[in-house]
Design a protein around this motif. Structure first.
Motif, PDB file in Angstrom:
ATOM      1  N   VAL A 139       0.886  -1.133   0.003  1.00 45.95           N
ATOM      2  CA  VAL A 139      -0.072  -0.227  -0.006  1.00 45.95           C
ATOM      3  C   VAL A 139       0.741   1.297   0.044  1.00 45.95           C
ATOM      4  O   VAL A 139       1.781   1.490   1.010  1.00 45.95           O
ATOM      5  CB  VAL A 139      -0.857  -0.143   1.419  1.00 45.95           C
ATOM      6  CG1 VAL A 139      -1.594   1.159   1.228  1.00 45.95           C
ATOM      7  CG2 VAL A 139      -1.949  -1.158   1.319  1.00 45.95           C
ATOM      8  N   CYS A 140       0.601   2.265  -0.742  1.00 47.71           N
ATOM      9  CA  CYS A 140       1.400   3.456  -1.014  1.00 47.71           C
ATOM     10  C   CYS A 140       1.024   4.434   0.073  1.00 47.71           C
ATOM     11  O   CYS A 140      -0.251   4.800   0.295  1.00 47.71           O
ATOM     12  CB  CYS A 140       1.099   4.216  -2.486  1.00 47.71           C
ATOM     13  SG  CYS A 140       1.727   5.871  -2.347  1.00 47.71           S
ATOM     14  N   HIS A 141       1.875   4.680   0.858  1.00 49.80           N
ATOM     15  CA  HIS A 141       1.617   5.414   2.088  1.00 49.80           C
ATOM     16  C   HIS A 141       1.167   6.983   1.771  1.00 49.80           C
ATOM     17  O   HIS A 141       0.893   7.896   2.600  1.00 49.80           O
ATOM     18  CB  HIS A 141       2.632   5.600   3.282  1.00 49.80           C
ATOM     19  CG  HIS A 141       2.117   4.316   4.191  1.00 49.80           C
ATOM     20  ND1 HIS A 141       2.706   4.218   5.400  1.00 49.80           N
ATOM     21  CD2 HIS A 141       1.699   3.245   3.623  1.00 49.80           C
ATOM     22  CE1 HIS A 141       2.422   3.085   5.910  1.00 49.80           C
ATOM     23  NE2 HIS A 141       1.689   2.316   4.980  1.00 49.80           N
ATOM     24  N   GLY A 142       1.557   7.277   0.375  1.00 45.24           N
ATOM     25  CA  GLY A 142       1.223   8.715   0.036  1.00 45.24           C
ATOM     26  C   GLY A 142      -0.300   8.846  -0.214  1.00 45.24           C
ATOM     27  O   GLY A 142      -1.103   9.854   0.161  1.00 45.24           O
ATOM     28  N   CYS A 143      -0.842   7.781  -0.809  1.00 49.07           N
ATOM     29  CA  CYS A 143      -2.292   7.872  -1.230  1.00 49.07           C
ATOM     30  C   CYS A 143      -3.097   6.812  -0.705  1.00 49.07           C
ATOM     31  O   CYS A 143      -4.582   6.868  -1.169  1.00 49.07           O
ATOM     32  CB  CYS A 143      -2.543   8.110  -2.834  1.00 49.07           C
ATOM     33  SG  CYS A 143      -1.823   6.393  -3.652  1.00 49.07           S
ATOM     34  N   ASN A 144      -2.489   5.856  -0.079  1.00 49.84           N
ATOM     35  CA  ASN A 144      -3.372   4.789   0.512  1.00 49.84           C
ATOM     36  C   ASN A 144      -3.978   3.708  -0.332  1.00 49.84           C
ATOM     37  O   ASN A 144      -4.904   3.032  -0.067  1.00 49.84           O
ATOM     38  CB  ASN A 144      -4.449   5.297   1.579  1.00 49.84           C
ATOM     39  CG  ASN A 144      -3.838   5.534   2.777  1.00 49.84           C
ATOM     40  OD1 ASN A 144      -2.733   5.210   3.402  1.00 49.84           O
ATOM     41  ND2 ASN A 144      -4.168   6.820   3.221  1.00 49.84           N
TER      42      ASN A 144
ATOM     43  N   PHE B 114       7.613   4.679  -9.220  1.00 51.53           N
ATOM     44  CA  PHE B 114       6.566   6.147  -8.846  1.00 51.53           C
ATOM     45  C   PHE B 114       5.161   5.129  -8.766  1.00 51.53           C
ATOM     46  O   PHE B 114       4.949   4.152  -9.427  1.00 51.53           O
ATOM     47  CB  PHE B 114       6.437   6.841  -9.830  1.00 51.53           C
ATOM     48  CG  PHE B 114       7.731   7.561 -10.243  1.00 51.53           C
ATOM     49  CD1 PHE B 114       8.137   8.522  -9.483  1.00 51.53           C
ATOM     50  CD2 PHE B 114       8.494   6.944 -11.478  1.00 51.53           C
ATOM     51  CE1 PHE B 114       9.374   9.288  -9.993  1.00 51.53           C
ATOM     52  CE2 PHE B 114       9.777   7.602 -11.693  1.00 51.53           C
ATOM     53  CZ  PHE B 114      10.281   8.512 -11.137  1.00 51.53           C
ATOM     54  N   CYS B 115       4.409   5.485  -7.777  1.00 50.27           N
ATOM     55  CA  CYS B 115       3.060   5.112  -7.613  1.00 50.27           C
ATOM     56  C   CYS B 115       2.313   5.553  -8.899  1.00 50.27           C
ATOM     57  O   CYS B 115       2.007   6.590  -8.927  1.00 50.27           O
ATOM     58  CB  CYS B 115       2.590   5.614  -6.227  1.00 50.27           C
ATOM     59  SG  CYS B 115       0.699   5.446  -6.058  1.00 50.27           S
ATOM     60  N   PRO B 116       1.467   4.482  -9.256  1.00 46.56           N
ATOM     61  CA  PRO B 116       0.768   4.752 -10.454  1.00 46.56           C
ATOM     62  C   PRO B 116      -0.541   5.609 -10.307  1.00 46.56           C
ATOM     63  O   PRO B 116      -1.042   6.269 -11.078  1.00 46.56           O
ATOM     64  CB  PRO B 116       0.475   3.265 -10.992  1.00 46.56           C
ATOM     65  CG  PRO B 116       0.972   2.270 -10.056  1.00 46.56           C
ATOM     66  CD  PRO B 116       1.640   3.229  -8.836  1.00 46.56           C
ATOM     67  N   ASN B 117      -0.712   5.801  -8.903  1.00 42.98           N
ATOM     68  CA  ASN B 117      -1.860   6.272  -8.792  1.00 42.98           C
ATOM     69  C   ASN B 117      -1.541   8.022  -8.111  1.00 42.98           C
ATOM     70  O   ASN B 117      -1.998   8.915  -9.002  1.00 42.98           O
ATOM     71  CB  ASN B 117      -2.585   5.861  -7.280  1.00 42.98           C
ATOM     72  CG  ASN B 117      -3.878   6.403  -7.047  1.00 42.98           C
ATOM     73  OD1 ASN B 117      -4.867   6.926  -7.792  1.00 42.98           O
ATOM     74  ND2 ASN B 117      -3.872   6.959  -5.597  1.00 42.98           N
ATOM     75  N   CYS B 118      -0.565   8.110  -7.210  1.00 42.65           N
ATOM     76  CA  CYS B 118      -0.361   9.467  -7.019  1.00 42.65           C
ATOM     77  C   CYS B 118       1.037  10.058  -7.725  1.00 42.65           C
ATOM     78  O   CYS B 118       1.369  11.252  -7.308  1.00 42.65           O
ATOM     79  CB  CYS B 118      -0.265   9.608  -5.372  1.00 42.65           C
ATOM     80  SG  CYS B 118       1.015   8.863  -4.725  1.00 42.65           S
ATOM     81  N   GLN B 119       1.716   9.181  -8.518  1.00 48.81           N
ATOM     82  CA  GLN B 119       2.992   9.644  -8.958  1.00 48.81           C
ATOM     83  C   GLN B 119       4.016   9.814  -7.963  1.00 48.81           C
ATOM     84  O   GLN B 119       5.164  10.387  -8.425  1.00 48.81           O
ATOM     85  CB  GLN B 119       2.803  10.590  -9.811  1.00 48.81           C
ATOM     86  CG  GLN B 119       1.444  10.688 -10.551  1.00 48.81           C
ATOM     87  CD  GLN B 119       1.061   9.580 -11.459  1.00 48.81           C
ATOM     88  OE1 GLN B 119       2.133   8.930 -11.824  1.00 48.81           O
ATOM     89  NE2 GLN B 119      -0.004   9.129 -11.678  1.00 48.81           N
TER      90      GLN B 119
HETATM   91 ZN   LIG Z   1       0.243   6.698  -4.212  1.00 47.99          ZN
END
Ligand SMILES: [Zn+2]
Length: 236
Positions: free
Chosen positions: A199-204, A223-228
């Motif tokens: 789980v990305c802790h930037g965007c959950n 990079f997180c595909p969701n929040c970059q």
């Molecule tokens: Zn993210």
């Protein structure tokens, strides 16, 4: 790559702390002003009571001299009384004496009220002055605290400046550039975020399993595909 990412995380921590310290320092002068104006406004309430008491004292003195004038008037009438011959005139003078005495007794009643009011007001002022000492001392020590903490923060800020330079030197320039670009585009300012249990802790948001596995290689920026944001996993 792991080290580079660790340096970026470090840099990010330094920046976060810097921002926090700067915002705390921005509040310093306002907090000092607020404390000062709290003390000032309390002083004003005492001054207002002092104006009341001065006014009462002045009215009291005015009444005193009115009484004195009336007593002098009475003495003059009494002198006339002694020399008066006819009864009509005598009665008229007696009436005058009565009037003057009536006036004075009214004035004396008012003076008693003034004394009561002065007494009440003096007590209010005494209580307020006691409170004022506490308020003043509290504000003073609070201000000293704020200033002391501000000094500590300023020193820390200077340290952080040095750390920023040192850590920036450790990161490859193109990586640093990328970090700053992402940082600018990222709401909340975080550019490098941890991934835990996929789980990305930037965007959950969950990151794809493939990408999650690649993260363990620590061979390039990902990079997180969701929040970059730049993502990384805790080193084992
Ligand atoms: Zn993210």
């Amino acid at each position: 790559m792991r080290e580079q990412i660790e340096d970026l995380v470090k840099l990010q921590q330094i920046e976060t702390e810097t921002v926090q310290i700067k915002s705390a320092l921005n509040d310093v002068s306002k907090r000092l002003d607020d404390l000062d104006s709290g003390v000032k406004s309390f002083e004003k309430t005492i001054e207002a009571q002092e104006r009341i008491i001065n006014e009462l004292k002045k009215q009291y003195r005015d009444h005193e001299s009115d009484i004195q004038l009336n007593l002098e008037k009475e003495q003059k009438i009494q002198a006339k009384l002694r020399s008066v011959k006819n009864n009509k005139e005598y009665q008229a003078l007696l009436k005058e004496v009565e009037d003057v005495r009536g006036k004075n007794s009214k004035i004396e009643d008012e003076m008693i009220e003034f004394l009561d009011l002065m007494d009440t007001t003096e007590k209010i002022i005494a209580t307020k002055k006691d409170e004022y000492i506490n308020i003043f001392e509290r504000a003073k020590s609070e201000k000293e605290n704020i200033k002391e903490r501000a000094e500590i923060r300023k020193k820390r800020l200077a340290e952080l400046d040095v750390e920023t330079m040192e850590v920036s030197k450790l990161v490859a320039p193109e990586l640093l550039k990328r970090y700053f670009i992402i940082k600018e585009q990222t709401p909340g300012g975080l550019a490098v975020v941890l991934v835990k249990d996929a789980v990305c802790h930037g965007c959950n948001v969950n990151i794809p399993p493939q990408l999650y596995n690649e993260l363990f290689r620590c061979d390039s920026l990902r990079f997180c595909p969701n929040c970059q944001r730049i993502i990384y996993i805790k080193g084992s």
